[in-house]
Design an enzyme around this catalytic site. Structure first.
Site, PDB file in Angstrom:
ATOM      1  N   LYS A 187       0.850  -1.192   0.000  1.00 38.73           N
ATOM      2  CA  LYS A 187       0.000   0.000   0.000  1.00 38.73           C
ATOM      3  C   LYS A 187       0.882   1.236   0.000  1.00 38.73           C
ATOM      4  CE  LYS A 187      -1.849   2.856   2.809  1.00 38.73           C
ATOM      5  NZ  LYS A 187      -1.784   4.046   1.956  1.00 38.73           N
ATOM      6  N   GLU A 262      10.375   1.334  10.162  1.00 35.61           N
ATOM      7  CA  GLU A 262      11.363   2.401   9.904  1.00 35.61           C
ATOM      8  C   GLU A 262      10.616   3.707  10.077  1.00 35.61           C
ATOM      9  OE1 GLU A 262      13.332   1.944   6.166  1.00 35.61           O
ATOM     10  OE2 GLU A 262      14.215   0.046   6.739  1.00 35.61           O
ATOM     11  N   CYS A 296      14.153  10.758   6.082  1.00 36.19           N
ATOM     12  CA  CYS A 296      14.178  10.258   7.457  1.00 36.19           C
ATOM     13  C   CYS A 296      15.545  10.419   8.098  1.00 36.19           C
ATOM     14  CB  CYS A 296      13.746   8.803   7.492  1.00 36.19           C
ATOM     15  SG  CYS A 296      14.751   7.752   6.441  1.00 36.19           S
ATOM     16  N   GLU A 393      10.079  16.095  14.954  1.00 32.65           N
ATOM     17  CA  GLU A 393      10.440  15.921  13.544  1.00 32.65           C
ATOM     18  C   GLU A 393       9.601  16.903  12.703  1.00 32.65           C
ATOM     19  OE1 GLU A 393       9.176  12.399  11.298  1.00 32.65           O
ATOM     20  OE2 GLU A 393      11.236  12.188  10.601  1.00 32.65           O
TER      21      GLU A 393
HETATM   22  P1  NAD Z   1       2.676   8.224   7.605  1.00 26.66           P
HETATM   23  O1  NAD Z   1       2.975   7.396   8.803  1.00 26.66           O
HETATM   24  O2  NAD Z   1       1.652   9.276   7.725  1.00 26.66           O
HETATM   25  O3  NAD Z   1       2.198   7.296   6.389  1.00 26.66           O
HETATM   26  C1  NAD Z   1       2.978   6.230   5.911  1.00 26.66           C
HETATM   27  C2  NAD Z   1       2.064   5.183   5.312  1.00 26.66           C
HETATM   28  O4  NAD Z   1       1.254   4.637   6.349  1.00 26.66           O
HETATM   29  C3  NAD Z   1       1.114   5.714   4.246  1.00 26.66           C
HETATM   30  O5  NAD Z   1       1.001   4.768   3.217  1.00 26.66           O
HETATM   31  C4  NAD Z   1      -0.193   5.828   5.007  1.00 26.66           C
HETATM   32  O6  NAD Z   1      -1.335   5.733   4.200  1.00 26.66           O
HETATM   33  C5  NAD Z   1      -0.098   4.643   5.945  1.00 26.66           C
HETATM   34  N1  NAD Z   1      -0.942   4.718   7.136  1.00 26.66           N
HETATM   35  C6  NAD Z   1      -1.339   5.824   7.808  1.00 26.66           C
HETATM   36  N2  NAD Z   1      -2.106   5.472   8.857  1.00 26.66           N
HETATM   37  C7  NAD Z   1      -2.189   4.102   8.855  1.00 26.66           C
HETATM   38  C8  NAD Z   1      -2.827   3.145   9.688  1.00 26.66           C
HETATM   39  N3  NAD Z   1      -3.553   3.504  10.752  1.00 26.66           N
HETATM   40  N4  NAD Z   1      -2.685   1.838   9.393  1.00 26.66           N
HETATM   41  C9  NAD Z   1      -1.938   1.438   8.330  1.00 26.66           C
HETATM   42  N5  NAD Z   1      -1.328   2.311   7.499  1.00 26.66           N
HETATM   43  C10 NAD Z   1      -1.444   3.623   7.767  1.00 26.66           C
HETATM   44  O7  NAD Z   1       4.076   8.790   7.116  1.00 26.66           O
HETATM   45  P2  NAD Z   1       4.325   9.846   5.949  1.00 26.66           P
HETATM   46  O8  NAD Z   1       3.883  11.176   6.452  1.00 26.66           O
HETATM   47  O9  NAD Z   1       3.772   9.292   4.695  1.00 26.66           O
HETATM   48  O10 NAD Z   1       5.916   9.802   5.825  1.00 26.66           O
HETATM   49  C11 NAD Z   1       6.801  10.584   6.549  1.00 26.66           C
HETATM   50  C12 NAD Z   1       7.359   9.832   7.746  1.00 26.66           C
HETATM   51  O11 NAD Z   1       8.041   8.662   7.299  1.00 26.66           O
HETATM   52  C13 NAD Z   1       8.375  10.630   8.518  1.00 26.66           C
HETATM   53  O12 NAD Z   1       8.132  10.480   9.886  1.00 26.66           O
HETATM   54  C14 NAD Z   1       9.711   9.989   8.142  1.00 26.66           C
HETATM   55  O13 NAD Z   1      10.744  10.141   9.068  1.00 26.66           O
HETATM   56  C15 NAD Z   1       9.290   8.566   7.994  1.00 26.66           C
HETATM   57  N6  NAD Z   1      10.270   7.831   7.184  1.00 26.66           N
HETATM   58  C16 NAD Z   1      11.125   6.963   7.824  1.00 26.66           C
HETATM   59  C17 NAD Z   1      12.095   6.283   7.102  1.00 26.66           C
HETATM   60  C18 NAD Z   1      13.072   5.359   7.795  1.00 26.66           C
HETATM   61  O14 NAD Z   1      13.759   4.618   7.105  1.00 26.66           O
HETATM   62  N7  NAD Z   1      13.181   5.373   9.107  1.00 26.66           N
HETATM   63  C19 NAD Z   1      12.198   6.470   5.725  1.00 26.66           C
HETATM   64  C20 NAD Z   1      11.313   7.368   5.112  1.00 26.66           C
HETATM   65  C21 NAD Z   1      10.346   8.034   5.858  1.00 26.66           C
END
Ligand code: NAD
Length: 499
Positions: A187, A262, A296, A393
């Site tokens: 997804k 992650e 990230c 963040e």
């Molecule tokens: P997010 O957590 O809002 O969304 C990520 C994914 O999770 C999306 O596909 C979203 O639709 C899904 N999602 C949201 N709520 C959900 C739920 N209740 N159940 C299942 N899936 C759900 O994150 P974002 O805003 O898309 O991305 C930014 C974040 O990602 C930042 O915090 C960044 O640091 C992190 N990130 C971490 C890494 C790493 O390797 N540590 C890499 C890239 C991004």
């Protein structure tokens, strides 16, 4: 040049119109769920519409992955290797199209996306080569038994990815799952869904059997939640915010899901006064402002030894004011737009928060005029570790500078956050480099370097930044079960209770 890449991206999206649906069991389906709009970060225009998977569609995707699992798990590692290399070949052939779609859909700059698309192919090649040995184990003989371990794929898995560098991140999670023999329901993020469709199409054109890799679009709270609650999904590999990780853990608890997270970061870069300050300056600017600050592993806090603080901060400010912000397709652009108006508003809100807490806005601090979601590269100074800009963040092109006195002070400030993904330090004192590296609470430390990745090395964070590691064999630890087999060697005496 720029406009022809835009045309390539528009043509790719044109094939996914009028509304992007789901890809299940080897076929694209229109879908019947509610449609949501996707906008173009650099102009604010509507790019297209995408359907949130219905419950039936989500169930069909999981069912396809369950049906396909036994045959894919039984496919030899050599054959999986061959198919994954073919996927890598196809990614390379279409790298320009993939990078262009990322520029258009995610607003990421061409200069980085052209490399990220190729890195997607490298991820497939890396895990393809490891597929033949994925099941390997250890032998642990005793006097009367041969104990040995084998690994087997865990089953159908969910891969849930965020909107920053979506293609590269998806390949980083999906390639090892497929190499291990798992089937996948992916997804992608709702704000940047288009490159995920390219990936699943490429994988099937390269010969991946139907049902092995399915891709469902949708919102986190509907499709994402259902996927993580589904009893036939055995593990969830998630990249995203720490808060979402907590939600997924709750959602998956009923069905005892294995999770790999992650998550977010508030990564420090520590500048000691004996460092090569010129190189350090390059790395500091690169690590927070590349990828529009939506990275990230970005070093969003720069901790600078007091003796060099004023000079170093002045140098950063000068560089920040000179960054080229604008059209993501222009190869000269260094900083593009943020992903979404909601994210732009969040990043902007930290300017008032910084001022209210007593920090100084030394550069930037405002959104750019126009309909795109651009925010000026920004530097906050006169900050301290108690401020929200030093603890939360922000995930934008925003850097917080904090002075420190000595090694102990640097360490205590560096570790004083909920996160623990990455840390960077600059010093020419080897003993100090080692002492500080060992004491830092972060999963990845780079000394006198920016984030240079080595795929066999473990990638992941501690504290609120994650659970588990990717890369090398660590990815297989997650996607596979280890089984011990104990074989009696001859007629050993049984130890009976009471005998
Ligand atoms: P997010 O957590 O809002 O969304 C990520 C994914 O999770 C999306 O596909 C979203 O639709 C899904 N999602 C949201 N709520 C959900 C739920 N209740 N159940 C299942 N899936 C759900 O994150 P974002 O805003 O898309 O991305 C930014 C974040 O990602 C930042 O915090 C960044 O640091 C992190 N990130 C971490 C890494 C790493 O390797 N540590 C890499 C890239 C991004």
């Amino acid at each position: 040049m720029g406009s022809s890449r835009l045309d390539i991206a528009l043509a790719a999206l044109g094939r996914m119109k009028p509304v992007l649906g789901q890809f299940i069991d080897g076929d694209a389906i229109a879908g019947a769920g509610e449609a949501f709009e996707v906008t173009r970060p650099d102009t604010g225009e509507t790019l297209g519409a995408v359907r949130d998977a219905t419950e039936d569609e989500l169930n069909a995707a999981v069912a396809a992955s369950k049906r396909a699992f036994p045959a894919w798990a039984a496919t030899s590692g050599d054959r999986r290797k061959e198919i994954l290399h073919r996927i890598a070949d196809a990614i390379e052939e279409r790298a320009e199209e993939i990078a262009a779609v990322e520029c258009l859909d995610a607003g990421q700059c061409w200069r980085f996306m052209s490399k990220a698309a190729v890195r997607g192919a490298e991820n497939f090649r890396f895990f393809a080569d490891r597929a033949p040995a994925a099941a390997d184990g250890r032998s642990l003989p005793t006097a009367d038994h041969l104990n040995y371990t084998v690994r087997m794929p865990i089953g159908p898995v969910a891969v849930i990815t965020p909107w920053n560098t979506p293609f590269m991140l998806s390949t980083w999670k999906i390639a090892p799952a497929l190499a291990a023999g798992c089937t996948v329901v992916h997804k992608p993020a709702e704000w940047s869904p288009y490159s995920a469709r390219l990936l699943v199409e490429i994988a099937h054109q390269a010969g991946l059997p139907a049902g092995v890799f399915n891709s469902v679009n949708g919102l986190g709270e509907t499709t994402g939640r259902r996927l993580t609650e589904h009893p036939d999904i055995k593990a969830v590999a998630f990249v995203g915010e720490s808060r979402t990780g907590s939600a997924i853990m709750r959602q998956g608890s009923e069905t005892l899901k294995r999770v790999h997270f992650e998550l977010g970061g508030k990564n420090p870069v520590i500048i000691f006064d004996d460092a090569n300050l010129e190189r350090a300056l390059d790395a500091v600017v690169f690590m927070i402002f590349s990828l529009n600050g939506q990275r990230c592993t970005s070093s969003s806090r720069v901790l600078i030894q007091s003796s060099t603080y004023d000079r170093f901060v002045a140098d950063i400010a000068a560089r920040v004011r000179n960054l080229k912000v604008g059209d993501p397709f222009d190869p000269a652009t260094e900083v593009g737009p943020l992903i979404h108006p909601r994210h732009l508003a969040k990043v902007e809100s930290y300017v008032d928060i910084a001022r209210a807490d007593g920090a100084t806005v030394a550069a930037g601090g405002a959104r750019l005029e126009g309909a795109g979601y651009f925010f000026q590269p920004t530097l906050f100074t006169a900050a301290n570790q108690g401020m929200r800009i030093a603890r939360e963040e922000i995930f934008g092109p925003v850097l917080t500078a904090i002075p420190f006195d000595d090694e102990a002070d640097a360490l205590s400030k560096a570790n004083d956050t909920a996160y623990g993904l990455a840390a960077y330090l600059w010093t020419n004192d080897v003993g100090r480099a080692l002492r500080v590296s060992h004491a830092l609470e972060a999963g990845m430390i780079w000394v006198n370097s920016e984030n240079v990745r080595h795929l066999p090395a473990p990638f992941g964070g501690m504290k609120a930044s994650g659970i588990g590691r990717d890369g090398g064999d660590w990815s297989f630890d997650f996607y596979m079960e280890t089984k011990n087999i104990a074989l009696a060697m001859g007629d050993h005496k049984m130890q009976r209770l009471g005998v």
